[in-house]
Design a protein around this motif. Structure first.
Motif, short mmCIF file in Angstrom:
data_model
loop_
_atom_site.label_atom_id
_atom_site.label_comp_id
_atom_site.label_asym_id
_atom_site.label_seq_id
_atom_site.Cartn_x
_atom_site.Cartn_y
_atom_site.Cartn_z
N UNK A 71 0.81 -1.21 0.00
CA UNK A 71 0.00 0.00 0.00
C UNK A 71 0.86 1.27 0.00
N UNK A 72 0.39 2.25 -0.74
CA UNK A 72 0.93 3.60 -0.66
C UNK A 72 -0.22 4.50 -0.25
N UNK A 73 0.02 5.33 0.75
CA UNK A 73 -1.01 6.24 1.24
C UNK A 73 -0.53 7.67 1.05
N UNK A 74 -1.37 8.46 0.39
CA UNK A 74 -1.06 9.86 0.14
C UNK A 74 -2.04 10.73 0.91
N UNK A 75 -1.56 11.85 1.43
CA UNK A 75 -2.42 12.84 2.05
C UNK A 75 -2.42 14.06 1.14
N UNK A 76 -3.62 14.46 0.74
CA UNK A 76 -3.78 15.66 -0.09
C UNK A 76 -4.38 16.76 0.76
N UNK A 77 -3.79 17.96 0.64
CA UNK A 77 -4.30 19.14 1.31
C UNK A 77 -4.30 20.28 0.30
N UNK A 78 -5.42 20.96 0.21
CA UNK A 78 -5.56 22.08 -0.73
C UNK A 78 -5.21 21.67 -2.16
N UNK A 79 -5.61 20.46 -2.54
CA UNK A 79 -5.43 20.01 -3.91
C UNK A 79 -4.03 19.53 -4.27
N UNK A 80 -3.15 19.44 -3.27
CA UNK A 80 -1.78 19.02 -3.55
C UNK A 80 -1.38 17.88 -2.61
N UNK A 81 -0.48 17.02 -3.11
CA UNK A 81 0.05 15.96 -2.26
C UNK A 81 0.90 16.59 -1.17
N UNK A 82 0.53 16.32 0.10
CA UNK A 82 1.26 16.89 1.23
C UNK A 82 2.17 15.87 1.90
N UNK A 83 1.76 14.60 1.87
CA UNK A 83 2.54 13.54 2.52
C UNK A 83 2.34 12.24 1.77
N UNK A 84 3.33 11.34 1.91
CA UNK A 84 3.27 10.03 1.27
C UNK A 84 3.98 9.03 2.18
N UNK A 85 3.33 7.89 2.39
CA UNK A 85 3.96 6.78 3.11
C UNK A 85 3.73 5.50 2.31
N UNK A 86 4.73 4.65 2.31
CA UNK A 86 4.67 3.38 1.59
C UNK A 86 4.78 2.25 2.59
N UNK A 87 3.89 1.28 2.49
CA UNK A 87 3.91 0.14 3.38
C UNK A 87 2.90 0.28 4.50
N UNK A 88 2.75 -0.78 5.24
CA UNK A 88 1.80 -0.82 6.35
C UNK A 88 2.15 0.28 7.35
N UNK A 89 1.16 1.12 7.66
CA UNK A 89 1.39 2.31 8.49
C UNK A 89 0.36 2.34 9.62
N UNK A 90 0.78 2.72 10.80
CA UNK A 90 -0.11 2.73 11.96
C UNK A 90 -1.14 3.85 11.86
N UNK A 91 -2.23 3.66 12.60
CA UNK A 91 -3.29 4.66 12.66
C UNK A 91 -2.74 5.99 13.19
N UNK A 92 -1.94 5.93 14.25
CA UNK A 92 -1.40 7.16 14.82
C UNK A 92 -0.54 7.92 13.82
N UNK A 93 0.28 7.19 13.06
CA UNK A 93 1.13 7.86 12.07
C UNK A 93 0.29 8.50 10.97
N UNK A 94 -0.76 7.81 10.54
CA UNK A 94 -1.63 8.39 9.49
C UNK A 94 -2.38 9.61 10.02
N UNK A 95 -2.89 9.54 11.24
CA UNK A 95 -3.57 10.69 11.81
C UNK A 95 -2.63 11.88 11.96
N UNK A 96 -1.38 11.60 12.32
CA UNK A 96 -0.40 12.70 12.44
C UNK A 96 -0.20 13.38 11.09
N UNK A 97 -0.15 12.60 10.01
CA UNK A 97 0.01 13.18 8.67
C UNK A 97 -1.20 14.01 8.27
N UNK A 98 -2.39 13.54 8.63
CA UNK A 98 -3.62 14.27 8.30
C UNK A 98 -3.75 15.56 9.10
N UNK A 99 -3.23 15.56 10.31
CA UNK A 99 -3.45 16.70 11.22
C UNK A 99 -2.28 17.66 11.32
#
Length: 100
Positions: A71-99
């Motif tokens: 899996x690759x997970x991207x976070x988009x903010x204001x129409x642009x890619x803000x963050x990218x993680x590759x591989x299994x990622x924890x909920x806390x890490x994903x929430x940190x990227x979103x927030x």
């Protein structure tokens, strides 16, 4: 809210979103993707916007964002890619990227 993303709705649902969007690039045959799915679903259930892209169904989107591994997970903010993680990622890490 969890959305199935396609080439047709990606711009409206992700690039034009006023809120951050977590986009999960995955495939049905990918073991780590199956382990990532419940984490992504929990984040969606908490009110975050989550989009899922099946790379087998949407190869053009996977190519557009240069997805090499899943899996690759991207976070988009204001129409642009803000963050990218590759591989299994924890909920806390994903929430940190979103927030951040």
């Amino acid at each position: 809210m969890e959305i199935t993303l396609t080439s047709q709705n990606f711009e409206t649902e992700v690039l034009q979103s006023e809120k951050p969007v977590l986009v999960d690039f995955w495939a049905t045959w990918c073991g780590p993707c199956m382990r990532q799915a419940p984490i992504v679903e929990e984040i969606a259930a908490e009110g975050y916007t989550v989009g899922k892209v099946d790379v087998d169904q949407e190869p053009a989107l996977a190519q557009q964002f240069r997805i090499m591994s899943i899996p690759t997970l991207l976070v988009f903010k204001n129409g642009k890619e803000a963050n990218r993680v590759v591989g299994l990622t924890s909920k806390n890490d994903l929430l940190a990227l979103l927030n951040d």
